[in-house]
Design an enzyme around this catalytic site. Structure first.
Site, PDB file in Angstrom:
ATOM      1  N   GLY A 173       5.417   3.264  -0.250  1.00  0.00           N
ATOM      2  CA  GLY A 173       5.693   4.261  -0.653  1.00  0.00           C
ATOM      3  C   GLY A 173       5.269   4.496  -2.261  1.00  0.00           C
TER       4      GLY A 173
ATOM      5  N   SER B 208       0.738  -1.113   0.112  1.00  0.00           N
ATOM      6  CA  SER B 208      -0.356  -0.202   0.272  1.00  0.00           C
ATOM      7  C   SER B 208       1.025   1.250  -0.332  1.00  0.00           C
ATOM      8  CB  SER B 208      -1.121   0.225   1.143  1.00  0.00           C
ATOM      9  OG  SER B 208       0.015   0.342   2.290  1.00  0.00           O
ATOM     10  N   LYS B 209       0.346   2.563   0.190  1.00  0.00           N
ATOM     11  CA  LYS B 209       1.447   3.655  -0.429  1.00  0.00           C
ATOM     12  C   LYS B 209       2.107   3.730   1.108  1.00  0.00           C
ATOM     13  CE  LYS B 209      -0.165   6.177  -3.057  1.00  0.00           C
ATOM     14  NZ  LYS B 209       1.255   6.273  -3.429  1.00  0.00           N
ATOM     15  N   ARG B 210       1.801   3.236   2.265  1.00  0.00           N
ATOM     16  CA  ARG B 210       3.049   3.135   3.149  1.00  0.00           C
ATOM     17  C   ARG B 210       4.275   2.600   2.918  1.00  0.00           C
ATOM     18  NH1 ARG B 210       1.754  -0.624   6.540  1.00  0.00           N
ATOM     19  NH2 ARG B 210       0.739  -1.907   5.534  1.00  0.00           N
TER      20      ARG B 210
ATOM     21  N   GLU C   3       3.570   7.093 -10.734  1.00  0.00           N
ATOM     22  CA  GLU C   3       4.428   7.562  -9.953  1.00  0.00           C
ATOM     23  C   GLU C   3       5.778   7.450 -10.319  1.00  0.00           C
ATOM     24  OE1 GLU C   3       3.350   7.401  -5.498  1.00  0.00           O
ATOM     25  OE2 GLU C   3       2.333   6.660  -6.202  1.00  0.00           O
TER      26      GLU C   3
END
Ligand code: GLU
Length: 499
Positions: free
Chosen positions: A260, A256-258, A266
Site C-alpha cells: 500500500g 514496498s508498494k505491494r 500519499e
C-alpha cells in the site's frame, strides 16, 4: 576551531525520489535524539548522483519534513557554520581529502576504463568469484599518474585498502562489528568528474560537520566497514553509529508498494494527521519506556533514547497507524480538523467558497462521522448519506429489508412523517416530540421505533446517532452548497411512498 560538544546528528537524503516511510523514520529518529539531548539536527542534501538527483525531489522532501514538523536547526536552506550543505557544492573539500590520502599513499589514481573493468568483472563472475577490482593501478608511481592526468587521461581515485587488516566498529544498536579488510574492495572515492562517491563524501561531511552520532537505515550497515576504514585512513575518529532496523510489511517482507502507500506524500494526501504520522513512525523500532503509545511530539522527545531502539525489524501495520490517527483526530482542536477537512469536500465539489456557516456544517459532519473514519479524506465518502439519498438501498441492503419487512415499521415511519411533515426545519426539540408522540400513540419503543425512523431518514440501517444526522441535514440545507440536501421530511416521504 569551533567548540562542539553537544550531540550533532544529521539527516542526509539523496533527492532521487519521494521520501518514504523508511527515510522519514530515519529523519524523525535523528530529530528526536537531537531534541532529547538538546543537540542540533542538521539537514544535508546528498546529491552527488547527478543523473538521478532532482530539484523537484528536494522541494518535495522539504515539504514533507515541514508538514511533519521535523525542523532542522542547521543545514540546507537555513544555513549554519559548517556549510555548504549540498554535496555538489563541496567538491573542493572532497578533493582536498582525496589528495591528502593520495599523498600519504593511502589512495591512488586509477586509469582503468569502464570497458576494462566490465571485462574484468565478467571474467571473475565466470570463474565464480565475487567481482573485485584487481588493483592494477595500485602501484603506478604518483608522478607518472599526475603526468598522465596532465596529458588528458581520465582517472578516478581509489582507496588503497590495507591487506590483512581488521576493521572494527561499534554500533549502538547492532553491537560490535569486525570485518576483515579482504572483504572490502579498493573502492572509488572520487569519480573522474571530481564528484565523490557516497561513502567518501559521507565520511568527509560527517567529520567536517562535527557529527557525533549517525542514525540511519540498516541498509547502510554494510557500507559502514568501508566508512570506518576511511575514517581510520584519514586518521580521524568516527562518530557513534546507530543503525535503525529494516521496516517490513505485516507479511514479514521488506516494506514496498505491494503493502500500500509508502510515500509520505500519499499519507499526507489521504489526510493522515502529521502528529499521528510522527507518533506512529516513532514506534517503528523504538518503544516508549512506559508503554503509553499515543503521544504528542513533546512527549516522544522527552522519552526518546537510543537504548530503547530495537534491532529486530519493525512492522509497518496500517491498522495500527489508523488507530493512532483516529486517536489523534479525537485529540486535536476541532477548528483545525475542520480546516484540514475542507479541501476534501471541495474536491468533491460539495462547496467552493467557505464561510462561517460552511465551517460549522463541516464541524457537525466531523462530529457525526469522525468515529467512522480512519483518515480525513474518507470523510466525504463516509458522510455521503447527507448528500445522496439513495432509495435503491431499500431493495438492496439486507438489514434495511429486514427492518422494513416488519409490519410495524411502516406504521412507525408513517406516524413519524405525520408529526414532522409541516415543520420546515426539523430541530432536536421537534424531533424528540415527534418520537415521543409516536411512542405514546403506537406503544412501540426501543429499536422497533428507532430502526424504522433511521431507515426513513437515511434509507440505511446504520450510521451516526439520528439526532446528529438530523442536525447535519437540516443545517446543511441552510448553507450555500453546490449540492442540494433533501430535507428530512422529504426523505421520509419518499421512503413512505415506496412502502
Ligand atoms: N544519502 C544516503 C541515503 O539517502 C544517506 C545515508 C547516510 O545517512 O549515511 O540513503
Amino acid at each position: 576551531m569551533k567548540k562542539v560538544n553537544k550531540v550533532r546528528v544529521r539527516f542526509a537524503p539523496s533527492p532521487t525520489g519521494y521520501l518514504h516511510v523508511g527515510n522519514v523514520r530515519t529523519a524523525l529518529f535523528n530529530f528526536l535524539f537531537a531534541k532529547n539531548r538538546d543537540g542540533k539536527f542538521i539537514l544535508r542534501i546528498e546529491d552527488t548522483d547527478l543523473e538521478r538527483s532532482k530539484r523537484e525531489f528536494e522541494d518535495a522532501l522539504i515539504k514533507d519534513l515541514e508538514w511533519l514538523g521535523i525542523k532542522w536547526d542547521e543545514g540546507f536552506i537555513v544555513g549554519g557554520d559548517f556549510g555548504p550543505y549540498r554535496q555538489t557544492e563541496r567538491l573542493d573539500i572532497y578533493k582536498k581529502y582525496a589528495e591528502k590520502l593520495i599523498n600519504e599513499g593511502k589512495a591512488y589514481y586509477c586509469f582503468c576504463s569502464k570497458e576494462e573493468l566490465e571485462k574484468e568483472r565478467e571474467k571473475q563472475k565466470r570463474m565464480g568469484k565475487i567481482p573485485k577490482y584487481s588493483g592494477k593501478c595500485r602501484n603506478i608511481p604518483i608522478d607518472e599518474a599526475l603526468n598522465r592526468i596532465k596529458n588528458g587521461e581520465k582517472a578516478v581515485v581509489r582507496l588503497k585498502v590495507p591487506k590483512n587488516h581488521k576493521i572494527i566498529f561499534e554500533d549502538a544498536v547492532f553491537g560490535h562489528q569486525e570485518i576483515d579488510s579482504s572483504q572490502v574492495d579498493d573502492r572509488v572515492l572520487l569519480r573522474s568528474d571530481g564528484t565523490p562517491t557516497y561513502n567518501f563524501a559521507c565520511v568527509v561531511d560527517d567529520y567536517e560537520m562535527k557529527i557525533t552520532h549517525i542514525l540511519r537505515g540498516e541498509q547502510h550497515l554494510s557500507n559502514t566497514p568501508l566508512q570506518a576504514l576511511i575514517y581510520e585512513m584519514i586518521g580521524i575518529k568516527p562518530p557513534v553509529f546507530a543503525h535503525l532496523s529494516t521496516i517490513n510489511g505485516p507479511d514479514g517482507k521488506k516494506l514496498s508498494k505491494r503493502h500500500g502507500a509508502t510515500s509520505i506524500l500519499e499519507f499526507r494526501e489521504k489526510g493522515y494527521l502529521p502528529e499521528a504520522m510522527v507518533n506512529y513512525l516513532s514506534l517503528l523500532g523504538w518503544s516508549p519506556p512506559d508503554e503509553k503509545e499515543i503521544m504528542t511530539l513533546n512527549e516522544i522527545i522527552s522519552k526518546f533514547s537510543l537504548e530503547r531502539v530495537s534491532k529486530s525489524p519493525a512492522i509497518f501495520d496500517i491498522k495500527k497507524l489508523n488507530w493512532v490517527n483516529r486517536e489523534h483526530m479525537k485529540m486535536i482542536d476541532k477548528k483545525r480538523l475542520v480546516q484540514l477537512s475542507i479541501p476534501y469536500f471541495k474536491n468533491f465539489d460539495i462547496f467552493n467558497e467557505v464561510d462561517e456557516k460552511i465551517e460549522k456544517f463541516v464541524e457537525l459532519i466531523l462530529d457525526g462521522f469522525l468515529n467512522h473514519i480512519d483518515y480525513l479524506s474518507q470523510i466525504v465518502y463516509e458522510s455521503q448519506m447527507i448528500f445522496k439519498f439513495n432509495l435503491e438501498n431499500l431493495n438492496v441492503d439486507e438489514e434495511v429489508k429486514k427492518i422494513l419487512g416488519k409490519e410495524e415499521s411502516k406504521v412507525v415511519i408513517s406516524c413519524f412523517y405525520d408529526k414532522i411533515k409541516d415543520i420546515e426545519y426539523l430541530d432536536f426539540e421537534s424531533y424528540k416530540n415527534a418520537v415521543l408522540g409516536c411512542m405514546k400513540e403506537l406503544g412501540i419503543k426501543g429499536k422497533n421505533l428507532f430502526h424504522p425512523i433511521r431507515v426513513g431518514i437515511t434509507a440505511l440501517s446504520s450510521g451516526p446517532e439520528i439526532e446528529k444526522l438530523i442536525e447535519i441535514i437540516e443545517y446543511g440545507r441552510k448553507c450555500n452548497l453546490n449540492v442540494e440536501i433533501l430535507p428530512v421530511k422529504e426523505r421520509v416521504r419518499r421512503v413512505l411512498e415506496r412502502l
